[in-house]
Scaffold this active site. Structure first.
Site, mmCIF file in Angstrom:
data_model
loop_
_atom_site.group_PDB
_atom_site.id
_atom_site.type_symbol
_atom_site.label_atom_id
_atom_site.label_comp_id
_atom_site.label_asym_id
_atom_site.label_seq_id
_atom_site.Cartn_x
_atom_site.Cartn_y
_atom_site.Cartn_z
ATOM 1 N N SER A 58 0.850 -1.187 0.000
ATOM 2 C CA SER A 58 0.000 0.000 0.000
ATOM 3 C C SER A 58 0.889 1.240 0.000
ATOM 4 C CB SER A 58 -0.863 -0.027 1.262
ATOM 5 O OG SER A 58 -1.339 1.255 1.552
ATOM 6 N N SER A 59 0.330 2.357 -0.468
ATOM 7 C CA SER A 59 1.114 3.605 -0.515
ATOM 8 C C SER A 59 1.498 4.113 0.875
ATOM 9 C CB SER A 59 0.329 4.690 -1.261
ATOM 10 O OG SER A 59 -0.931 4.887 -0.661
ATOM 11 N N CYS A 60 0.894 3.557 1.928
ATOM 12 C CA CYS A 60 1.241 4.023 3.281
ATOM 13 C C CYS A 60 2.622 3.528 3.735
ATOM 14 C CB CYS A 60 0.187 3.602 4.290
ATOM 15 S SG CYS A 60 0.209 1.846 4.606
ATOM 16 N N TYR A 112 0.440 -1.089 10.245
ATOM 17 C CA TYR A 112 0.081 -1.703 8.962
ATOM 18 C C TYR A 112 1.240 -1.514 7.974
ATOM 19 C CZ TYR A 112 -2.922 -1.831 4.669
ATOM 20 O OH TYR A 112 -3.513 -2.079 3.450
ATOM 21 N N LYS A 150 3.458 -4.262 5.879
ATOM 22 C CA LYS A 150 3.553 -4.245 4.411
ATOM 23 C C LYS A 150 5.014 -4.148 3.964
ATOM 24 C CE LYS A 150 -0.770 -4.568 3.241
ATOM 25 N NZ LYS A 150 -1.229 -5.740 2.494
ATOM 26 N N HIS A 198 -12.513 3.102 4.439
ATOM 27 C CA HIS A 198 -11.753 4.228 3.879
ATOM 28 C C HIS A 198 -12.707 5.387 3.563
ATOM 29 C CE1 HIS A 198 -8.840 0.904 2.979
ATOM 30 N NE2 HIS A 198 -8.016 1.824 3.443
HETATM 31 N N1 LIG Z 1 -8.584 -0.794 -0.188
HETATM 32 C C1 LIG Z 1 -7.571 0.000 -0.467
HETATM 33 O O1 LIG Z 1 -7.749 1.241 -0.612
HETATM 34 C C2 LIG Z 1 -6.189 -0.541 -0.637
HETATM 35 C C3 LIG Z 1 -5.902 -1.902 -0.479
HETATM 36 N N2 LIG Z 1 -4.610 -2.325 -0.645
HETATM 37 C C4 LIG Z 1 -4.234 -3.728 -0.440
HETATM 38 O O2 LIG Z 1 -5.010 -4.591 -1.244
HETATM 39 C C5 LIG Z 1 -5.216 -5.839 -0.550
HETATM 40 C C6 LIG Z 1 -6.704 -6.143 -0.483
HETATM 41 O O3 LIG Z 1 -7.374 -5.075 0.174
HETATM 42 P P1 LIG Z 1 -8.966 -4.918 0.087
HETATM 43 O O4 LIG Z 1 -9.498 -5.793 -0.974
HETATM 44 O O5 LIG Z 1 -9.249 -3.474 0.091
HETATM 45 O O6 LIG Z 1 -9.403 -5.489 1.500
HETATM 46 P P2 LIG Z 1 -10.798 -6.173 1.913
HETATM 47 O O7 LIG Z 1 -10.930 -5.963 3.374
HETATM 48 O O8 LIG Z 1 -11.879 -5.724 1.013
HETATM 49 O O9 LIG Z 1 -10.532 -7.710 1.614
HETATM 50 C C7 LIG Z 1 -9.582 -8.418 2.328
HETATM 51 C C8 LIG Z 1 -9.804 -9.888 2.087
HETATM 52 O O10 LIG Z 1 -8.880 -10.626 2.890
HETATM 53 C C9 LIG Z 1 -9.588 -11.668 3.539
HETATM 54 N N3 LIG Z 1 -8.970 -11.994 4.810
HETATM 55 C C10 LIG Z 1 -8.723 -11.181 5.850
HETATM 56 N N4 LIG Z 1 -8.187 -11.854 6.857
HETATM 57 C C11 LIG Z 1 -8.087 -13.151 6.452
HETATM 58 C C12 LIG Z 1 -7.620 -14.337 7.050
HETATM 59 N N5 LIG Z 1 -7.128 -14.347 8.289
HETATM 60 N N6 LIG Z 1 -7.687 -15.483 6.340
HETATM 61 C C13 LIG Z 1 -8.192 -15.509 5.090
HETATM 62 N N7 LIG Z 1 -8.646 -14.398 4.463
HETATM 63 C C14 LIG Z 1 -8.597 -13.240 5.145
HETATM 64 C C15 LIG Z 1 -10.977 -11.121 3.744
HETATM 65 O O11 LIG Z 1 -11.883 -12.150 3.951
HETATM 66 P P3 LIG Z 1 -13.180 -11.877 4.878
HETATM 67 O O12 LIG Z 1 -13.867 -10.694 4.283
HETATM 68 O O13 LIG Z 1 -13.921 -13.154 4.766
HETATM 69 O O14 LIG Z 1 -12.634 -11.580 6.254
HETATM 70 C C16 LIG Z 1 -11.196 -10.370 2.436
HETATM 71 O O15 LIG Z 1 -11.642 -11.254 1.433
HETATM 72 C C17 LIG Z 1 -4.575 -5.672 0.827
HETATM 73 O O16 LIG Z 1 -3.292 -6.224 0.816
HETATM 74 C C18 LIG Z 1 -4.477 -4.188 0.980
HETATM 75 O O17 LIG Z 1 -3.415 -3.831 1.803
HETATM 76 C C19 LIG Z 1 -3.593 -1.463 -0.964
HETATM 77 C C20 LIG Z 1 -3.837 -0.131 -1.117
HETATM 78 C C21 LIG Z 1 -5.144 0.443 -0.955
HETATM 79 C C1 LIG Z 2 -5.239 3.121 1.743
HETATM 80 C C2 LIG Z 2 -4.725 3.744 3.023
HETATM 81 O O1 LIG Z 2 -5.802 4.100 3.882
HETATM 82 C C3 LIG Z 2 -5.462 4.657 5.153
HETATM 83 O O2 LIG Z 2 -4.940 5.925 5.012
HETATM 84 P P1 LIG Z 2 -5.721 7.180 4.526
HETATM 85 O O3 LIG Z 2 -5.369 7.469 3.125
HETATM 86 O O4 LIG Z 2 -5.495 8.284 5.484
HETATM 87 O O5 LIG Z 2 -7.220 6.645 4.533
HETATM 88 P P2 LIG Z 2 -8.710 7.051 4.736
HETATM 89 O O6 LIG Z 2 -9.355 6.756 3.457
HETATM 90 O O7 LIG Z 2 -9.272 6.417 5.938
HETATM 91 O O8 LIG Z 2 -8.720 8.654 4.989
HETATM 92 C C4 LIG Z 2 -8.309 9.584 4.024
HETATM 93 C C5 LIG Z 2 -8.614 10.980 4.487
HETATM 94 O O9 LIG Z 2 -10.026 11.164 4.471
HETATM 95 C C6 LIG Z 2 -10.462 11.770 5.671
HETATM 96 N N1 LIG Z 2 -11.868 11.433 5.935
HETATM 97 C C7 LIG Z 2 -12.901 12.323 5.900
HETATM 98 N N2 LIG Z 2 -14.041 11.720 6.247
HETATM 99 C C8 LIG Z 2 -13.739 10.409 6.446
HETATM 100 C C9 LIG Z 2 -14.524 9.286 6.806
HETATM 101 O O10 LIG Z 2 -15.742 9.376 7.020
HETATM 102 N N3 LIG Z 2 -13.884 8.095 6.895
HETATM 103 C C10 LIG Z 2 -12.528 7.976 6.660
HETATM 104 N N4 LIG Z 2 -11.964 6.749 6.741
HETATM 105 N N5 LIG Z 2 -11.763 9.035 6.348
HETATM 106 C C11 LIG Z 2 -12.369 10.239 6.242
HETATM 107 C C12 LIG Z 2 -9.482 11.225 6.699
HETATM 108 O O11 LIG Z 2 -9.498 12.019 7.873
HETATM 109 C C13 LIG Z 2 -8.177 11.305 5.913
HETATM 110 O O12 LIG Z 2 -7.675 12.626 5.934
HETATM 111 C C14 LIG Z 2 -4.366 3.927 5.865
HETATM 112 O O13 LIG Z 2 -4.739 3.886 7.223
HETATM 113 C C15 LIG Z 2 -3.952 2.713 5.212
HETATM 114 O O14 LIG Z 2 -4.907 1.725 5.423
HETATM 115 C C16 LIG Z 2 -3.795 2.845 3.744
HETATM 116 O O15 LIG Z 2 -2.921 2.268 3.156
#
Ligand SMILES: NC(=O)C1=CN([C@@H]2O[C@H](COP(=O)(O)OP(=O)(O)OC[C@H]3O[C@@H](n4cnc5c(N)ncnc54)[C@H](OP(=O)(O)O)[C@@H]3O)[C@@H](O)[C@H]2O)C=CC1
Ligand SMILES: C[C@H]1O[C@H](OP(=O)(O)OP(=O)(O)OC[C@H]2O[C@@H](n3cnc4c(=O)[nH]c(N)nc43)[C@H](O)[C@@H]2O)[C@@H](O)[C@@H](O)C1=O
Length: 326
Positions: free
Chosen positions: A124-126, A153, A157, A196
């Site tokens: 992830s970009s974090c 996190y 990563k 998010h």
């Molecule tokens: N969403 C985003 O904005 C971003 C995501 N990513 C990366 O992309 C990848 C996927 O993220 P995303 O799809 O958003 O996440 P989700 O939470 O939508 O999905 C995560 C998946 O992982 C499964 N999972 C979690 N824990 C376990 C476990 N212990 N055993 C088996 N399966 C498990 C979940 O299953 P279940 O739901 O059944 O628990 C779910 O299917 C991650 O590596 C994340 O870091 C990177 C950058 C941004």
């Molecule tokens: C993908 C990335 O996601 C996370 O980082 P982040 O970019 O900060 O993610 P975020 O989407 O939760 O917030 C983005 C911005 O948005 C603002 N904000 C406003 N209102 C709401 C709100 O209602 N919910 C949330 N969540 N944020 C809000 C919030 O305060 C912040 O300024 C990492 O922890 C990490 O998991 C990671 O890798």
């Protein structure tokens, strides 16, 4: 990477040429995993191995070892992780570091030991320093302190990237890493607190519209900048990297376009059709001020994103209306 720079192809295996290959998509029910499954299915892959969290808990080492020993997938895409927005990351640091270290360590090691040809790990970009220069190149990794709200996190990563690199170096095994920017799309997590920003605001604006509320609360100051990528573009990039990339360095995957959270909220208000006011809750954290990634390395290999934020939001809201029960 100095003398250990083996940024060269370790494998001449084509991913796309072999549609009956056994491909394990870990986390296939999540935002990212489900988009990868849609993409692979469209491409004609016929032998996807998919297990829900309930069927196979990837934190359990012996279960993961037994699964890989019996299934022996040829390709592995790691989209299973403990994922959440700024509030979840800040509230459950133990879960974010421990669960992610466990899942990725178990899957990467077992995939190697059981003869997988190639593995792609998603970070992830974090992972980058809070005040990295913008746009953030891959080599900004480990050059400064992390953003405190998600450092647990991020450390997990970073360990995943390093584990792929270590297995490449020591075992000459084709493990690669992609670092997506903030993603959104169908099957996102719309939890009111733990999601998010994009799905959180979609749900909040929608509920406010339906309930006739006068205002919607948005967290922070609205000034942070974020780069958003539609998950279908990410899935396309994952397939592209599986086919074309075999190197030591992780690759950034972004849209190259950033907006302030205020601009995102205004756009969301328009897409959803909410007509009230925005109220900013500055007691909530802003997180990283800016994280626009430099995705030129992936672009130079021939990959570009296709979905604009406006179209992606409209498409996701349509999906939300059709699929999420309120
Ligand atoms: N969403 C985003 O904005 C971003 C995501 N990513 C990366 O992309 C990848 C996927 O993220 P995303 O799809 O958003 O996440 P989700 O939470 O939508 O999905 C995560 C998946 O992982 C499964 N999972 C979690 N824990 C376990 C476990 N212990 N055993 C088996 N399966 C498990 C979940 O299953 P279940 O739901 O059944 O628990 C779910 O299917 C991650 O590596 C994340 O870091 C990177 C950058 C941004
Ligand atoms: C993908 C990335 O996601 C996370 O980082 P982040 O970019 O900060 O993610 P975020 O989407 O939760 O917030 C983005 C911005 O948005 C603002 N904000 C406003 N209102 C709401 C709100 O209602 N919910 C949330 N969540 N944020 C809000 C919030 O305060 C912040 O300024 C990492 O922890 C990490 O998991 C990671 O890798």
């Amino acid at each position: 990477m100095g003398s250990q720079d083996n940024n060269v192809a370790l494998s001449s295996n084509s991913f796309l040429a072999y549609k009956s290959a056994k491909v394990f998509v870990a986390g296939h029910r999540g935002l990212v995993g489900s988009a990868i499954v849609r993409k692979l299915t469209q491409l004609g892959f016929t032998n996807l191995v998919l297990h829900s969290h309930a069927e196979l808990d990837l934190t359990r080492q012996s279960d993961v070892e037994a699964f890989f020993a019996s299934e022996k997938p040829e390709f592995v895409i790691v989209a299973a992780a403990k994922v959440g927005g700024i509030h979840a990351n800040n509230t459950y640091p133990a879960d974010f570091i421990a669960i992610n270290l466990q899942i990725q360590t178990n899957v990467i090691d077992s995939a190697y030991r059981n003869g997988a040809k190639k593995l792609l790990f998603l970070g992830s970009s974090c992972i980058y320093p809070k005040y990295a220069s913008q746009p953030i190149p891959e080599d900004a990794l480990l050059t400064g302190p992390l953003e405190p709200t998600n450092e647990w996190y991020a450390i997990a990563k970073i360990a995943g990237i390093k584990m792929c690199q270590a297995y490449r170096i020591q075992h000459k095994w084709d493990a690669i890493s992609g670092m997506p920017t903030n993603l959104y799309g169908p099957y996102d997590n719309f939890h009111p607190e733990n999601s998010h920003v994009l799905p959180a605001l979609m749900r909040r604006f929608h509920e406010a519209k339906v309930n006739g509320a006068k205002e919607v609360v948005v967290w922070g100051t609205g000034s942070p900048l974020r780069e958003f990528l539609h998950v279908d573009d990410l899935a396309d990039a994952v397939v592209f990297m599986m086919e074309k990339y075999s190197g030591l360095e992780h690759l950034n995957v972004g849209s190259g376009k950033e907006v302030t959270i205020k601009e995102l909220a205004e756009l969301m208000k328009e897409v959803v059709g909410f007509e009230g006011d925005l109220v900013w809750d500055s007691t909530k954290p802003d997180g990283t001020p800016r994280k626009l990634m430099d995705s030129s390395k992936l672009a130079s290999l021939g990959w570009t994103p296709k979905v604009s934020l406006k179209d992606g939001l409209a498409d996701t809201y349509k999906w939300y209306l059709e699929n999420v029960n309120l």
